[in-house]
Design an enzyme around this catalytic site. Structure first.
Site, PDB file in Angstrom:
ATOM      1  N   GLU A 275     -21.121 -33.148  -7.989  1.00 46.33           N
ATOM      2  CA  GLU A 275     -19.832 -32.848  -7.067  1.00 46.33           C
ATOM      3  C   GLU A 275     -20.268 -32.917  -5.567  1.00 46.33           C
ATOM      4  O   GLU A 275     -19.213 -33.349  -4.722  1.00 46.33           O
ATOM      5  CB  GLU A 275     -19.673 -31.257  -7.388  1.00 46.33           C
ATOM      6  CG  GLU A 275     -18.370 -30.705  -6.728  1.00 46.33           C
ATOM      7  CD  GLU A 275     -18.632 -30.249  -5.541  1.00 46.33           C
ATOM      8  OE1 GLU A 275     -17.638 -29.843  -5.012  1.00 46.33           O
ATOM      9  OE2 GLU A 275     -19.463 -29.850  -4.889  1.00 46.33           O
ATOM     10  N   HIS A 374     -24.745 -24.372   0.984  1.00 50.04           N
ATOM     11  CA  HIS A 374     -25.359 -25.890   1.628  1.00 50.04           C
ATOM     12  C   HIS A 374     -26.478 -25.606   2.543  1.00 50.04           C
ATOM     13  O   HIS A 374     -26.953 -26.457   3.601  1.00 50.04           O
ATOM     14  CB  HIS A 374     -24.390 -26.554   2.193  1.00 50.04           C
ATOM     15  CG  HIS A 374     -23.139 -27.022   1.473  1.00 50.04           C
ATOM     16  ND1 HIS A 374     -22.388 -27.991   1.904  1.00 50.04           N
ATOM     17  CD2 HIS A 374     -22.739 -26.733   0.047  1.00 50.04           C
ATOM     18  CE1 HIS A 374     -21.536 -28.159   0.984  1.00 50.04           C
ATOM     19  NE2 HIS A 374     -21.838 -27.529  -0.183  1.00 50.04           N
TER      20      HIS A 374
END
Lengths: 424, 424
Positions: A275, A374
Site C-alpha cells: 500500500e 510512518h
C-alpha cells in the site's frame, strides 16, 4: 499485532520482512480456519533507504534528524548542500519566483492534532508532490516538516512521486523539533543545510496479497471484502500502520466465523501488498478479480491505527444511509455513533471504485495516530488492546450485517467512480 | 534555553559545542550585568560517539535502536555478536554463575515514572557499574534497558565507568520498545544480538567553568553559590539537562540583581564544565577555590529539568530546618511546599561536601523529565516556560534569603561529609 511485528518486523514491499509477513499471514489465516487461504501474486517496486544524515552548516553547525521520503532519489555520496528557502505551502512556492533556483526548499507546514486526522491530507500532498513542484522552479533539494503530530524527535517518512520530465531532486522529512530549529534559525538570517541520502530504487520484486474467506451459506459468489495492508514502512515495525488494521480484519473474521449462522454472503479478508509504495497489491487485486468485482457488494478497509471506533464512513449510492442506519444500534454502544459519507474510501479500496463497489470504513479515533505513523516509533508498545478490540468488534458487526442483509448497498454512481489523481 | 541550545547545540565536554557554550555563558552573564564574569579552566576527558548500530540476529532479524553509554569502549569494526543473557538487576547477575561467560548481558530494569524521579537511581547504578560487573563474570558485552520513562523509541545514554583490572567490554542502552522486543523474544528461546559501537576516548581537552557574581553589599567574601552545568550529552541539545538549570540560575541571578537592596553576601553563579562525564568542572572548582570554601555559606544546584517547583531539599547541619522554614511562606505560593533532607546534594556540589558547605536544591516535578533525559529528544520544544519561571522564582527566593539572612545554615557535620563511591 505482536506476532506480526515480532515475526516480520519492518516489512517494506519487496524486503525480507515483507516475505516473512506473507508467510505469517498465510499461517495465521489458516490457523483461524479461513477457507481458500492463498497468496495472490503482486509485483512491487523495490526502494531501499540506506544511510542518511543531515546538518545545518550555517549560521552554526547543528545535527538534523531527517529521513528520506519513500521513492526519493539519493544524493551524491558527498551530500547536497544549499541555502534553505522556507515556504509554508505548495501554493506559496510559486510566488517565490527566481529565488527558488539553487535552493533547498523547506515546506514548513505544521499538522494539527484531531480525532479525524483531517490535517494529514495537506501535509501528505506536500510530501507527494512537493519535490517536483520545487524542482520545476529550479530547487536542488526538498525538505519538509514531517507529516506528524508529535514533538518527539522522529522524522516521518511516506511516499512521494516524481513528475515525468522534471529533474528528480532528493526529498526528506525533518523531525518536528528540527523543523522548529530551521524555522528559528531562519529568523536570524540565511540558513544552509547539507544532507546525504543513500536511498535508491532497485527494480521490482514479487510480493503477494494474502486472501482468506468465510464462505457464504447462501450466496457464496457475493463478496464482502475486509481489507488492510500487510506492508509497512521500514523505520518502525508498522504496528499501527497497518499491523492494527490487519489485526482488526482478522479478528473481525474470527468473530464472524465463530457466529452462527454463517452469513449469507462470503466475507473475504485481503491483506494487501505494498500500500505504502503505490497500491501495487490493490491494483493487482482489482485486475485479478476484474470479472468478480460486480459481485463485490461492499468493501471495508482498516488502516487507521489502534484508536477506538468513532463511527462508520461510507461511499455508496443514494439510499445507503438508510440501510446502514440499521446497524447503528449495535455500533453506538461501541462508541461508533457517527454515520457519514467518505469522499473516496480506504487507499487499498480505490481500485474497486471504477466498478462502483460500495466502500466503507469504521472511523477510529486518530488523535494519537499521527504521533507514530510512518516513523521509527510505530512499534508494538503503542497498541491499545481494548480500543483495538472495540474497533474489531465494530468491523465485525458491519461486515456481518453487509454479508447477511437481504438488501445490499446501492453501488457508487457512475459519475463518482473516478480515482483521485494521486492514486492513478 | 532557546538561545543556548540554538547557539551551542549539543555540548559534550571538549566538543566544539562545549566551546560555543562557554562563549555563550560569558556573553550572557555579561549581558545580565553580573560582576567578575570569567572562565575558570577545567580539563575534561574527551569521548566521541561515532556510528552505532544494533540488530537481533536470532531467532529472526530485527533492527535495534541503541546508543553507547558515555565512556564505553567501541566494538571491533565488525561489531560484537553473542547470545543474550537477560537479568533484572545487578544483584541477579551473580546468581547466573558460569552462564554469563561469553554472553551479552542485558540488564532489563524498567524505570517507574514519579514526580521525584526516585526510580532513576537503581537504573543509573546499572548504567555506571553494570558493564564491569558483567565483565567480571565473563560477559563480552553489556546492554541495558534505557534509564528512561518514555515508550518513545529513543535510547538514553549516560555515563559509565570501568573498574580497574576488569576487561573493558562495550556497553550500550536500548530504547524501551527495543528492550520490550528483546524481552519478548527471550520468552521464545535463545536470542542473539550483534551491535557495533564506533565510540572512543580521545584524551583530554580544555573546557571551563563559567562564573559570574552579584557582589554582597556587606559581606562580599561570603558566598552563596548557584550552580548548574553547561555541558550536555551529544544526542540532543540538552535543553532540559541542563539548559533548563542554566536558565534557572541565570534568571534567579537576574531577579536578585534587580532587587533592592542587593543581598548582604555575594551570590555566585557557576555553570560547571563536564558534569556528565565525571564532574571535572566541579572538582576543578573545589580545587581552585579550596581556600574559599569555608566562606561558602550555601550552594544550590538546578539540574532537574523544566518541571514546576515542588519543594526545597537540603543537606546541612542540625537546626537547618528551622532556618529554612522561614522562607516557606514565599515558596508555598509557587507550589514549593515541601521541605526535606537530601542524602547528598546536586552532583556538581559534591566536591563541596568535604568542606561541609550546606547543599540545597529546589525540588522540581520530574514526572516527565526522564522521558527526554540523555536522549536525542532532549530539545528546546520540551521546555515549559511557565514552570521554568516558577522554578527560577523559587531559586531566587531561596538564594536571596540565604545571602541576606543574619543567621547562616549550620554546616554539614564531619561525619556526613564523605563523597558517595560513584563521585570519587
Amino acid at each position: 499485532v505482536r506476532d506480526l511485528t515480532d515475526r516480520a518486523g519492518p516489512r517494506l514491499a519487496g524486503s525480507t520482512g515483507d516475505t516473512r509477513a506473507v508467510a505469517w499471514a498465510l499461517e495465521t489465516m489458516r490457523a483461524l480456519g479461513l477457507a481458500r487461504v492463498r497468496a495472490e501474486p503482486a509485483r512491487v517496486p523495490v526502494w531501499r533507504r540506506g544511510p542518511e544524515t543531515g546538518e545545518v552548516t550555517a549560521p552554526r553547525p547543528h545535527t538534523l534528524s531527517l529521513t528520506a521520503l519513500g521513492g526519493s532519489v539519493g544524493t551524491l555520496p558527498g551530500g547536497l548542500e544549499a541555502e534553505v528557502l522556507e515556504v509554508p505551502s505548495l501554493e506559496a512556492l510559486a510566488a517565490r519566483g527566481s529565488r527558488v533556483r539553487g535552493r533547498i526548499v523547506f515546506f514548513n507546514r505544521r499538522m494539527e492534532r484531531s480525532a479525524d486526522g483531517r490535517s494529514y491530507g495537506p501535509s501528505a500532498r506536500i510530501r507527494a508532490t512537493g519535490a517536483s513542484l520545487a524542482a520545476r522552479h529550479g530547487a536542488v533539494g526538498m525538505l519538509m516538516r514531517s507529516a506528524g503530530t508529535s514533538r518527539a524527535r522522529f522524522p516521518h517518512t511516506g511516499s512521494m512521486r516524481y513528475e515525468p520530465g522534471v529533474p528528480r531532486i532528493p526529498a526528506a522529512a525533518l523531525a518536528n523539533p528540527d523543523a522548529d530549529l530551521l524555522e528559528r534559525l531562519g529568523h536570524e538570517g540565511p540558513v544552509r543545510v547539507r544532507f546525504r541520502l543513500g536511498c535508491q530504487s532497485a527494480g521490482e520484486a514479487e510480493s503477494a496479497n494474502v486472501v482468506g474467506e468465510i464462505e457464504g451459506r447462501e450466496r457464496p459468489g457475493e463478496i464482502v471484502l475486509l481489507g488492510a495492508h500487510l506492508d509497512s514502512w521500514d523505520l518502525g515495525t508498522g504496528a499501527l500502520d497497518d499491523g492494527a488494521g490487519c489485526a482488526i480484519v482478522l479478528e473481525a473474521a474470527r468473530l464472524i466465523a465463530a457466529t452462527a449462522p454463517r452469513p449469507r454472503r462470503t466475507v473475504r479478508v485481503v491483506l494487501f501488498a505494498n500500500e505504502e509504495g503505490g497500491l501495487s497489491g490493490a491494483f493487482a487485486y482489482a485486475r485479478a478479480h476484474a470479472a468478480e468485482l460486480a459481485s463485490h457488494v461492499a468493501a471495508l478497509e482498516a488502516d487507521s491505527g489502534t484508536g477506538r471506533p468513532r463511527g462508520l464512513g461510507y461511499n455508496a449510492g443514494p439510499g445507503a444511509a438508510r440501510i446502514l442506519a440499521r446497524v447503528r444500534p449495535v455500533l453506538v454502544p461501541l462508541g461508533a455513533a457517527s454515520l457519514d459519507r467518505m469522499r473516496f474510501g480506504g487507499a487499498d479500496l480505490l481500485p474497486l471504485l471504477p466498478a462502483g463497489v460500495p466502500l466503507l470504513g469504521v472511523r477510529q479515533d486518530m488523535t494519537r495516530y499521527f504521533d507514530y505513523h510512518h516513523s521509527a516509533d510505530d512499534t508494538y508498545d503503542k497498541i491499545d488492546p481494548r480500543a483495538l478490540d472495540a474497533a474489531a468488534a465494530a468491523v465485525a458487526v458491519v461486515a456481518y450485517a453487509l454479508a447477511e442483509s437481504e438488501e445490499v448497498l446501492p453501488r457508487i454512481p457512475e459519475g463518482r467512480r473516478k480515482l483521485p489523481d494521486w492514486a492513478r
